[in-house]
Scaffold this active site. Structure first.
Site, PDB file in Angstrom:
ATOM      1  N   ARG A 135       0.079 -15.703   6.221  1.00  0.00           N
ATOM      2  CA  ARG A 135      -0.701 -17.105   5.663  1.00  0.00           C
ATOM      3  C   ARG A 135      -0.187 -16.964   4.128  1.00  0.00           C
ATOM      4  NH1 ARG A 135      -4.429 -16.570   1.845  1.00  0.00           N
ATOM      5  NH2 ARG A 135      -4.719 -14.228   2.205  1.00  0.00           N
ATOM      6  N   ARG A 136      -0.083 -15.804   3.498  1.00  0.00           N
ATOM      7  CA  ARG A 136       0.264 -15.702   2.046  1.00  0.00           C
ATOM      8  C   ARG A 136       1.747 -16.176   1.946  1.00  0.00           C
ATOM      9  NH1 ARG A 136      -2.779 -10.138   1.383  1.00  0.00           N
ATOM     10  NH2 ARG A 136      -4.897 -11.003   0.500  1.00  0.00           N
ATOM     11  N   ARG A 159       1.411  -0.580  -1.272  1.00  0.00           N
ATOM     12  CA  ARG A 159       2.322  -1.869  -1.857  1.00  0.00           C
ATOM     13  C   ARG A 159       2.513  -2.032  -3.462  1.00  0.00           C
ATOM     14  NH1 ARG A 159      -1.030  -6.111   1.762  1.00  0.00           N
ATOM     15  NH2 ARG A 159      -2.487  -4.642   2.288  1.00  0.00           N
TER      16      ARG A 159
END
Length: 311
Positions: A135-136, A159
């Site tokens: 989605r991102r 991350r």
């Protein structure tokens, strides 16, 4: 409760965020029932989604990657409750299990963490954005087709370390997760939801239990937040109508306004070049119909060819 023990056992993934969420549930249970904290045990369970980090989620399965091992222990009675991020939950649960409570939702917006620039709009052409979420990825490509998007697996800390090491110039994480970890200071921008709509369920912690387990149902009952449950019922029905998984770029968010639900949903091709949006409202008493209808309408509007890019 777990067989042979009066201890309440909460199953969870082992990431710092998952543990923070499990501790929040434990603290709320202690406060609601006057229990001793040591009467609630947090059981860390390794999931495939946490173990396999060298491939994209879409290559190794769907949303069940982060729940299957936990659910197996729930069904066996080795744990009494499971605590999850709602956005990780498949729309179809194993027979014998149910989502028994949703805690009050945190801010569902996506947070931008930029090293080369403080916002997505300000990134220089050719900058690298790292994110594992389809989605991102699709939303970034829709907003900034001139930047490069790369996969970025791992927990929040992993991350952020990759970002510090220069693997990418920016990344996106859930604001709710960063807030729960006390790490909101890393955020350089909160992206408006009309530009960057969240994943269905984003920002909400859910509790999973065994169907018909009246004792644990009574235990978690004081933790239920009805408005969040209503909103997520709508969002999950939307997701189910579209067969949403970690392989699909879908966004959706429901807001409760008195007796009305306002829903906004988006589906995108992975490259972000084609998207379809829907905004609809309905009675708060029937959130499932609103979400399902919105999903069915987007599916019909997009046409069968649109979904070929999701396979």
């Amino acid at each position: 409760m777990a067989q042979g023990s009066e201890t309440v056992r909460i199953g969870t993934r082992g990431s710092p965020l998952a543990l923070a969420q499990a501790h929040e549930v434990r603290d709320r249970l202690v406060a609601a029932h006057g229990m001793a904290p040591e009467a609630i045990e947090i059981v860390v369970i390794s999931t495939k989604g946490d173990r396999v980090l060298d491939r994209e989620l879409k290559e190794i399965g769907g949303k069940g990657l982060f729940t299957e091992e936990i659910e197996a222990q729930l069904l066996s009675g080795d744990i009494d409750l499971a605590v999850h991020s709602s956005k990780d939950m498949p729309t179809k649960l194993p027979e014998g299990l149910a989502l028994t409570a949703f805690l009050e939702r945190e801010d569902p917006r996506d947070a931008f963490i930029g090293k080369a620039a403080p916002t997505l709009d300000a990134l220089p052409r050719g900058a690298i954005v790292g994110t594992s979420s389809l989605r991102r990825q699709a939303l970034v490509r829709r907003a900034r087709p001139d930047v490069e998007v790369v996969g970025f697996r791992g927990n929040v800390q992993t991350r952020l370390k990759k970002l510090e090491d220069g693997v990418a110039h920016a990344t996106l994480l859930a604001n709710a997760g960063l807030r729960r970890l006390g790490m909101a200071d890393v955020i350089t921008d909160l992206i408006a939801m009309d530009v960057f709509p969240p994943a269905p369920g984003q920002g909400a912690i859910c509790i999973e239990g065994r169907t018909g387990d009246t004792r644990t149902d009574a235990l978690v009952a004081p933790l239920k937040h009805i408005a969040t449950e209503t909103a997520l019922t709508c969002e999950r029905a939307f997701l189910a109508a579209l067969d949403g998984s970690c392989r699909t770029p879908i966004a959706g968010h429901a807001r409760i306004d008195g007796d009305t639900i306002d829903f906004f949903g988006t589906i995108l091709t992975p490259d972000g070049t084609v998207s379809h949006d829907i905004a609809s409202s309905g009675p708060a008493g029937d959130p499932e119909t609103l979400g399902r209808t919105a999903g069915d309408e987007l599916r019909a509007r997009a046409g069968a060819g649109f979904f070929e890019s999701w396979t």
